[in-house]
Design a protein around this motif. Structure first.
Motif, PDB file in Angstrom:
ATOM      1  N   ALA A 384       0.845  -1.208   0.000  1.00  0.00           N
ATOM      2  CA  ALA A 384       0.000   0.000   0.000  1.00  0.00           C
ATOM      3  C   ALA A 384       0.872   1.247   0.000  1.00  0.00           C
ATOM      4  O   ALA A 384       0.463   2.300   0.481  1.00  0.00           O
ATOM      5  CB  ALA A 384      -0.937  -0.031   1.198  1.00  0.00           C
ATOM      6  N   GLY A 386       3.919   3.739  -2.337  1.00  0.00           N
ATOM      7  CA  GLY A 386       3.869   4.592  -3.520  1.00  0.00           C
ATOM      8  C   GLY A 386       3.580   3.829  -4.807  1.00  0.00           C
ATOM      9  O   GLY A 386       2.720   4.246  -5.603  1.00  0.00           O
ATOM     10  N   VAL A 387       4.250   2.697  -5.013  1.00  0.00           N
ATOM     11  CA  VAL A 387       4.059   1.950  -6.261  1.00  0.00           C
ATOM     12  C   VAL A 387       2.667   1.315  -6.279  1.00  0.00           C
ATOM     13  O   VAL A 387       1.969   1.346  -7.304  1.00  0.00           O
ATOM     14  CB  VAL A 387       5.174   0.888  -6.435  1.00  0.00           C
ATOM     15  CG1 VAL A 387       4.847  -0.075  -7.556  1.00  0.00           C
ATOM     16  CG2 VAL A 387       6.504   1.576  -6.706  1.00  0.00           C
ATOM     17  N   ASN A 406      -1.981  -5.800   2.698  1.00  0.00           N
ATOM     18  CA  ASN A 406      -0.804  -5.082   3.199  1.00  0.00           C
ATOM     19  C   ASN A 406      -0.498  -5.460   4.638  1.00  0.00           C
ATOM     20  O   ASN A 406      -1.397  -5.818   5.399  1.00  0.00           O
ATOM     21  CB  ASN A 406      -1.016  -3.564   3.091  1.00  0.00           C
ATOM     22  CG  ASN A 406       0.289  -2.804   3.243  1.00  0.00           C
ATOM     23  OD1 ASN A 406       1.295  -3.180   2.628  1.00  0.00           O
ATOM     24  ND2 ASN A 406       0.306  -1.756   4.053  1.00  0.00           N
ATOM     25  N   THR A 408       0.562  -3.474   7.047  1.00  0.00           N
ATOM     26  CA  THR A 408      -0.138  -2.522   7.916  1.00  0.00           C
ATOM     27  C   THR A 408      -1.550  -2.355   7.363  1.00  0.00           C
ATOM     28  O   THR A 408      -1.754  -1.703   6.332  1.00  0.00           O
ATOM     29  CB  THR A 408       0.607  -1.167   7.925  1.00  0.00           C
ATOM     30  OG1 THR A 408       1.989  -1.419   8.186  1.00  0.00           O
ATOM     31  CG2 THR A 408       0.053  -0.220   8.959  1.00  0.00           C
ATOM     32  N   THR A 468       6.953  -6.088  -9.016  1.00  0.00           N
ATOM     33  CA  THR A 468       7.515  -4.776  -9.395  1.00  0.00           C
ATOM     34  C   THR A 468       8.977  -4.625  -8.954  1.00  0.00           C
ATOM     35  O   THR A 468       9.678  -3.756  -9.438  1.00  0.00           O
ATOM     36  CB  THR A 468       6.696  -3.600  -8.797  1.00  0.00           C
ATOM     37  OG1 THR A 468       6.798  -3.637  -7.390  1.00  0.00           O
ATOM     38  CG2 THR A 468       5.260  -3.635  -9.249  1.00  0.00           C
ATOM     39  N   GLY A 491       9.696  -6.641 -12.845  1.00  0.00           N
ATOM     40  CA  GLY A 491       9.809  -5.224 -12.510  1.00  0.00           C
ATOM     41  C   GLY A 491      10.660  -4.489 -13.530  1.00  0.00           C
ATOM     42  O   GLY A 491      10.459  -3.296 -13.791  1.00  0.00           O
TER      43      GLY A 491
HETATM   44  P1  NAP Z   1       7.014   2.248  -0.164  1.00  0.00           P
HETATM   45  O1  NAP Z   1       6.123   3.376  -0.491  1.00  0.00           O
HETATM   46  O2  NAP Z   1       8.010   2.374   0.905  1.00  0.00           O
HETATM   47  O3  NAP Z   1       6.056   0.985   0.212  1.00  0.00           O
HETATM   48  C1  NAP Z   1       6.602  -0.234   0.645  1.00  0.00           C
HETATM   49  C2  NAP Z   1       5.513  -1.295   0.762  1.00  0.00           C
HETATM   50  O4  NAP Z   1       6.165  -2.534   1.047  1.00  0.00           O
HETATM   51  C3  NAP Z   1       4.541  -1.038   1.900  1.00  0.00           C
HETATM   52  O5  NAP Z   1       3.285  -1.524   1.518  1.00  0.00           O
HETATM   53  C4  NAP Z   1       5.133  -1.879   3.042  1.00  0.00           C
HETATM   54  O6  NAP Z   1       4.193  -2.295   3.972  1.00  0.00           O
HETATM   55  C5  NAP Z   1       5.635  -3.069   2.258  1.00  0.00           C
HETATM   56  N1  NAP Z   1       6.721  -3.798   2.935  1.00  0.00           N
HETATM   57  C6  NAP Z   1       8.001  -3.414   3.035  1.00  0.00           C
HETATM   58  N2  NAP Z   1       8.706  -4.347   3.691  1.00  0.00           N
HETATM   59  C7  NAP Z   1       7.832  -5.335   4.015  1.00  0.00           C
HETATM   60  C8  NAP Z   1       7.945  -6.574   4.692  1.00  0.00           C
HETATM   61  N3  NAP Z   1       9.113  -6.991   5.160  1.00  0.00           N
HETATM   62  N4  NAP Z   1       6.857  -7.353   4.818  1.00  0.00           N
HETATM   63  C9  NAP Z   1       5.665  -6.940   4.346  1.00  0.00           C
HETATM   64  N5  NAP Z   1       5.478  -5.777   3.683  1.00  0.00           N
HETATM   65  C10 NAP Z   1       6.555  -4.991   3.523  1.00  0.00           C
HETATM   66  O7  NAP Z   1       7.825   1.745  -1.440  1.00  0.00           O
HETATM   67  P2  NAP Z   1       7.393   1.885  -2.981  1.00  0.00           P
HETATM   68  O8  NAP Z   1       7.939   3.156  -3.530  1.00  0.00           O
HETATM   69  O9  NAP Z   1       5.952   1.604  -3.120  1.00  0.00           O
HETATM   70  O10 NAP Z   1       8.268   0.722  -3.649  1.00  0.00           O
HETATM   71  C11 NAP Z   1       7.921  -0.651  -3.455  1.00  0.00           C
HETATM   72  C12 NAP Z   1       8.770  -1.535  -4.367  1.00  0.00           C
HETATM   73  O11 NAP Z   1       8.465  -1.254  -5.726  1.00  0.00           O
HETATM   74  C13 NAP Z   1      10.267  -1.240  -4.256  1.00  0.00           C
HETATM   75  O12 NAP Z   1      10.820  -2.127  -3.342  1.00  0.00           O
HETATM   76  C14 NAP Z   1      10.814  -1.452  -5.651  1.00  0.00           C
HETATM   77  O13 NAP Z   1      11.467  -2.701  -5.742  1.00  0.00           O
HETATM   78  C15 NAP Z   1       9.606  -1.487  -6.522  1.00  0.00           C
HETATM   79  N6  NAP Z   1       9.673  -0.433  -7.585  1.00  0.00           N
HETATM   80  C16 NAP Z   1       9.718  -0.835  -8.860  1.00  0.00           C
HETATM   81  C17 NAP Z   1       9.774   0.091  -9.873  1.00  0.00           C
HETATM   82  C18 NAP Z   1       9.861  -0.384 -11.305  1.00  0.00           C
HETATM   83  O14 NAP Z   1       9.976   0.445 -12.221  1.00  0.00           O
HETATM   84  N7  NAP Z   1       9.795  -1.666 -11.525  1.00  0.00           N
HETATM   85  C19 NAP Z   1       9.741   1.469  -9.586  1.00  0.00           C
HETATM   86  C20 NAP Z   1       9.697   1.865  -8.260  1.00  0.00           C
HETATM   87  C21 NAP Z   1       9.655   0.895  -7.262  1.00  0.00           C
HETATM   88  P3  NAP Z   1       3.784  -1.372   5.224  1.00  0.00           P
HETATM   89  O15 NAP Z   1       2.756  -0.406   4.717  1.00  0.00           O
HETATM   90  O16 NAP Z   1       3.254  -2.315   6.219  1.00  0.00           O
HETATM   91  O17 NAP Z   1       5.030  -0.686   5.688  1.00  0.00           O
END
Ligand code: NAP
Length: 524
Positions: A384, A386-387, A406, A408, A468, A491
């Motif tokens: 939940a 940014g992505v 999610n 949380t 992703t 991704g």
């Molecule tokens: P973000 O806003 O920090 O969100 C992270 C999400 O991951 C939250 O929902 C968080 O849950 C969850 N999470 C993190 N660690 C966890 C764990 N150990 N167990 C369960 N849930 C966990 O990050 P974001 O910007 O959305 O990026 C997420 C991922 O997208 C990145 O890791 C990256 O690999 C990928 N990404 C890919 C691209 C692409 O072009 N392919 C671009 C950008 C990002 P909580 O809410 O509970 O904290």
């Protein structure tokens, strides 16, 4: 033409000759002999060094001889008398340029000796330098004028440390306002772009090192980086500029991806890493600096962490165009700068989000469906953040039915309410019946490559799994999905599709998609 000058910082003659050969082979267009690095400095040694470069290497390459004052970044503390001896002898031995500190040139004895040597060898020129290793000069334009007043034939060289990318603009302004021969740039990582943009703005030269080991100043780029990554040979005063705004940006693949594609399409465009440290205030200052200087030729930006929301706020405050879905997502990753409105001098700025486009394009091409096809598929989104927000906004916009899982739960609930979706705790995942599952968490990302959000037994042949995470390219989730016979979407494919969408926004043209894919895969 701004030649690439490569400093030769050697302890002895043999080492100097070796470095000079490597520099010339790598494409150096000028050599700077940093004689303050020589361990046993004498005028004879410097004359032998000049002769060795000029005759043995049979090279036409112009030479700058410098014997830098220790107080202005020199390697060894030689006396001013010896340093002036070195320069006057270098002039006599045929060095095209000698570089001396402006501050020390103000001493009558130094000045008279150097002027006499130059009057006897009119082909040699004097570079008068000033350095500030701490920060910007108090008044760079005044310093520039003083140097030319004291010795009008001099080539002023003004170099200062940029503590933030916003400090570079004074160097750009000086280059823009003046047109005689001058050397101006900012040191340090935040100043890196000034060494490249120096060519567009007609600096007399730019310095580059043979390799990282031989750099003589912080933030100095190698000849290879300038020529291969930053299109050095193609830069001219008409080159349009692009870049990735973020912090950190040093490891971004985007400069390699966009510059190779610009080059492939024979476009006079250059893409730079733009390290904008700090929060909203610094980003606002950076973008204000850019918009106030249309002559710099910036036409667009990629935006990454931590500025995606701030960039959106900036464009809204400037009453620029914001793509409606990007506004709903609350973050943008692409800015485009257009021509100024008829009624204003300031260019127009527009904001887009190609992360969601990249995700949608990755899914539709892998599943061989159109965006209209999403309404018939049950979709589970894990995460939940940014992505997840970008993916959920795009999919609900295409009428998809989504359940958000999610860690949380509150965050899942909030996102689900906003986009009218279902939500559930992460623990419910093993019971899913979705046809498309999208991991938008960082679970499985380097270094935690042995983690996966979904047990292997829940993966079925009739599912499509989109992860992703792109580091590693094949996560444990995707490997197990493949073993289960499911369709997989990487991704990396999302990353390439978002970059392709950005290229289209920047240029109005489609990119060479296969080439973009190859660059991204080759970098891994
Ligand atoms: P973000 O806003 O920090 O969100 C992270 C999400 O991951 C939250 O929902 C968080 O849950 C969850 N999470 C993190 N660690 C966890 C764990 N150990 N167990 C369960 N849930 C966990 O990050 P974001 O910007 O959305 O990026 C997420 C991922 O997208 C990145 O890791 C990256 O690999 C990928 N990404 C890919 C691209 C692409 O072009 N392919 C671009 C950008 C990002 P909580 O809410 O509970 O904290």
């Amino acid at each position: 033409m701004t030649p690439l000058a490569v400093p030769i910082a050697a302890k002895n003659l043999d080492q100097a000759e070796d470095q000079a050969k490597k520099a010339i082979d790598a494409g150096a267009e000028m050599l700077e002999l940093r004689t303050d690095y020589l361990e046993v400095l004498s005028t004879d040694l410097v004359k032998s060094l000049i002769a060795a470069v000029k005759t043995k290497r049979a090279s036409q390459i112009p030479i700058i001889v410098t014997c830098r004052d220790k107080l202005q970044g020199g390697a060894i503390a030689y006396s001013d008398t010896l340093r002036v001896d070195v320069l006057t002898n270098a002039v006599g031995a045929g060095a095209e340029f000698v570089d001396f500190e402006y501050e020390k040139f103000l001493f009558v004895d130094n000045q008279e000796r150097i002027k006499l040597a130059l009057s006897q060898s009119p082909k040699s020129r004097l570079i008068l330098s000033a350095h500030n290793f701490e920060s910007k000069f108090d008044n760079i334009e005044e310093l520039y004028r003083h140097i030319l007043t004291v010795y009008p034939p001099a080539i002023p060289k003004l170099v200062y440390t940029a503590n933030h990318i916003n400090d570079c603009f004074e160097a750009f302004d000086l280059l823009h306002k003046t047109n005689c021969e001058r050397i101006v740039w900012s040191m340090g990582t935040p100043g890196l772009i000034s060494r490249i943009i120096a060519k567009k703005l007609g600096s007399f030269l730019t310095y580059a090192s043979i390799d990282d080991k031989n750099a003589t100043a912080p933030g100095q780029l190698t000849i290879g980086q300038l020529k291969n990554l930053y299109r050095w040979n193609d830069i001219d005063c008409d080159t349009e500029l692009y870049g990735i705004i973020g912090s950190p940006v040093a490891h971004s693949q985007s400069p390699a991806v966009h510059n190779t594609c610009f080059s492939d399409s024979r476009m006079n465009k250059l893409y730079l890493p733009l390290l904008v440290e700090g929060g909203k205030e610094n980003l606002d200052r950076f973008l204000n600096n850019i918009l106030a200087r249309s002559w710099l030729g910036f036409r667009g930006f990629s935006v990454t962490i931590p500025h995606k929301q701030n960039a959106l706020d900036y464009v809204k405050a400037k009453q620029g165009f914001v793509e409606p879905l990007a506004e709903k997502i609350g973050a943008v990753n692409t800015l485009v700068i257009n021509e100024p409105r008829a009624t204003s001098h300031e260019p127009r700025i527009s904001a887009y989000n190609t992360d969601y486009t990249g995700a949608m394009d990755a899914i539709t091409s892998a599943m061989d469906i159109t965006r209209a096809g999403f309404k018939d598929i049950t979709i589970a989104v894990i995460g939940a953040g940014g992505v997840a927000r970008a993916v959920v906004a795009a999919l609900t916009n295409a009428d998809a039915k989504i359940k958000i899982y999610n860690r949380t739960l509150k965050k899942a609930e909030k996102l689900a309410q906003e986009f009218n979706c279902d939500f559930a705790p992460l623990d419910n995942l093993p019971g899913i019946d979705a046809k498309l599952l999208i991991n938008c968490t960082s679970i499985g990302m380097h270094p935690n490559v042995d983690e996966t959000p979904l047990p292997k037994k829940c993966l079925r042949e009739d599912m499509a799994i989109f992860d992703t995470v792109y580091n590693p390219a094949e996560t444990l989730l995707l490997r197990q999905a493949k073993q289960a016979g499911a369709k997989t979407i990487t991704g990396l494919s999302m990353f390439i599709n978002q970059a392709a969408a950005q290229f289209k926004l920047f240029t109005g043209q489609d990119t060479n998609f296969e080439l973009m894919q190859k660059i991204v895969e080759d970098i891994r």
